[in-house]
Design a protein around this motif. Structure first.
Motif, short mmCIF file in Angstrom:
data_model
loop_
_atom_site.label_atom_id
_atom_site.label_comp_id
_atom_site.label_asym_id
_atom_site.label_seq_id
_atom_site.Cartn_x
_atom_site.Cartn_y
_atom_site.Cartn_z
N GLU A 90 28.03 37.52 76.57
CA GLU A 90 27.26 38.14 77.65
C GLU A 90 26.98 37.10 78.73
O GLU A 90 26.55 35.97 78.45
N HIS A 91 27.23 37.48 79.98
CA HIS A 91 27.04 36.58 81.12
C HIS A 91 26.10 37.21 82.13
O HIS A 91 26.34 38.33 82.59
N LYS A 92 25.06 36.48 82.49
CA LYS A 92 24.13 36.94 83.52
C LYS A 92 24.73 36.66 84.90
O LYS A 92 25.24 35.57 85.15
N VAL A 93 24.67 37.65 85.78
CA VAL A 93 25.11 37.48 87.16
C VAL A 93 23.91 36.96 87.95
O VAL A 93 22.84 37.57 87.95
N VAL A 94 24.08 35.81 88.60
CA VAL A 94 22.96 35.20 89.33
C VAL A 94 23.38 34.90 90.76
O VAL A 94 24.56 34.74 91.07
N GLY A 95 22.39 34.83 91.64
CA GLY A 95 22.66 34.50 93.03
C GLY A 95 21.71 35.20 93.98
O GLY A 95 20.98 36.12 93.59
N SER A 96 21.72 34.76 95.22
CA SER A 96 20.83 35.33 96.24
C SER A 96 21.17 36.79 96.50
O SER A 96 22.29 37.11 96.88
N GLY A 97 20.22 37.66 96.26
CA GLY A 97 20.40 39.07 96.53
C GLY A 97 21.25 39.83 95.55
O GLY A 97 21.53 41.01 95.74
N ILE A 98 21.71 39.16 94.48
CA ILE A 98 22.51 39.85 93.47
C ILE A 98 21.94 39.54 92.08
O ILE A 98 21.11 38.65 91.91
N GLY A 99 22.38 40.29 91.10
CA GLY A 99 21.94 40.08 89.73
C GLY A 99 22.63 41.08 88.83
O GLY A 99 23.38 41.94 89.30
N GLY A 100 22.40 40.97 87.54
CA GLY A 100 23.03 41.89 86.61
C GLY A 100 23.65 41.16 85.44
O GLY A 100 23.26 40.04 85.10
N ALA B 130 36.22 37.85 92.26
CA ALA B 130 35.55 36.78 91.51
C ALA B 130 36.59 35.84 90.94
O ALA B 130 37.46 36.26 90.17
N GLN B 131 36.51 34.58 91.34
CA GLN B 131 37.40 33.55 90.79
C GLN B 131 36.69 32.93 89.60
O GLN B 131 35.92 31.99 89.74
N LEU B 132 36.95 33.46 88.40
CA LEU B 132 36.15 33.10 87.23
C LEU B 132 36.48 31.71 86.67
O LEU B 132 35.58 30.92 86.41
N GLY C 299 27.11 33.19 90.86
CA GLY C 299 28.12 33.13 89.81
C GLY C 299 27.65 33.75 88.51
O GLY C 299 26.79 34.63 88.51
N LEU C 300 28.23 33.28 87.42
CA LEU C 300 27.93 33.80 86.09
C LEU C 300 27.44 32.67 85.19
O LEU C 300 28.03 31.59 85.17
N LYS C 301 26.39 32.93 84.45
CA LYS C 301 25.92 31.97 83.47
C LYS C 301 26.82 32.02 82.23
O LYS C 301 27.47 33.02 81.96
N GLY C 302 26.82 30.93 81.47
CA GLY C 302 27.63 30.85 80.27
C GLY C 302 27.07 31.71 79.14
O GLY C 302 25.89 32.05 79.11
N ASP D 278 30.24 29.21 91.16
CA ASP D 278 30.37 29.89 92.46
C ASP D 278 31.47 30.95 92.41
O ASP D 278 32.22 31.12 93.37
N ALA D 279 31.54 31.67 91.30
CA ALA D 279 32.62 32.63 91.08
C ALA D 279 32.67 33.74 92.13
O ALA D 279 33.74 34.27 92.44
N PHE D 280 31.52 34.09 92.70
CA PHE D 280 31.47 35.21 93.64
C PHE D 280 31.48 34.78 95.11
O PHE D 280 31.16 35.55 95.99
N GLY D 281 31.83 33.55 95.41
CA GLY D 281 31.87 33.12 96.80
C GLY D 281 31.62 31.64 96.96
O GLY D 281 31.64 30.88 95.98
#
Length: 219
Positions: A101-111, A204-206, A70-73, A61-64
């Motif tokens: 490399e970390h995938k950004v995942v979550g509702s309405g976000i990505g990257g 982001a609290q990583l 958050g970010l995948k491992g 839950d790094a982004f909120g």
């Protein structure tokens, strides 16, 4: 040291029990054994290097507050060099040899983003150099380079370098006086400012964990 005393005692017992006709050869063998024991024991090897591989996993839950944002491992090769001040205390420089490399995942976000951490820490190794398994703990400071930040549409966004305290717990499994294998876990406390067009838009609290294994050598 106890190891030296035990080695000398065994050598002396061997010499005394040898046949008289081979007394001179036994003395020469004893001298050779003493020299080897003094030079080969791990207690006199003050430099250790380790090459390894680990999985770096930031908070889910790094982004909120949403646990799905958050970010995948991601995996990365690592290396470390340590100077052993005493048999139990060491100072270690550690870092990733490449980016994870970390995938950004979550509702309405990505990257995706890429991270490359490195740091320095003090370590305490329990027990004695010659024992089969030596657990250790460490505490230090780390920083991570963040790059290649792209959202779901391929647009760039910025993330500042997280930095802060790093804690380590692990164990070395001795193969012989020079070679060993290692298993360890590191916790890195750090947050990153998220920006777009130079303006801060979030945080982001990583706080990533890294679990890894490696092969090492002492010199």
């Amino acid at each position: 040291m106890k190891f030296h005393t035990l080695s000398l005692a065994i050598a002396a017992a061997f010499a005394l029990s040898a046949p008289t006709a081979f007394a001179q050869d036994a003395d020469a063998s004893t001298t050779s054994m003493e020299t080897t024991a003094t030079s080969d024991t791990g207690a006199h090897k003050r430099i250790s290097v380790v090459a390894g591989y680990g999985i770096l996993k930031p908070k889910s839950d790094a982004f909120g507050d949403d646990p799905k944002r958050g970010l995948k491992g991601g995996g990365l090769p690592t290396a470390s060099v340590a100077y052993h001040v005493t048999d139990n205390i060491a100072v270690e420089a550690w870092g990733a040899l490449d980016k994870s490399e970390h995938k950004v995942v979550g509702s309405g976000i990505g990257g995706q983003v890429e991270a490359q951490p490195y740091g320095i820490s003090g370590q305490y190794h329990f027990g004695q150099p010659g024992q089969a398994i030596r657990p250790y703990v460490g505490l230090g400071y780390y920083q991570a380079n963040i790059s290649e930040e792209k959202d779901l549409n391929g647009q760039h966004f910025g993330m500042s370098s997280p930095k802060g305290a790093m804690g380590t717990v692990g164990a070395d499994f001795n193969i012989n006086d020079r070679w060993f294998t290692r298993a360890e876990a590191r916790y890195m406390d750090g947050k990153s400012d998220v920006t777009r067009a130079g303006q801060k838009v979030g945080e982001a609290q990583l706080d990533p964990w890294m679990v890894g294994v490696g092969v090492g050598a002492r010199f």
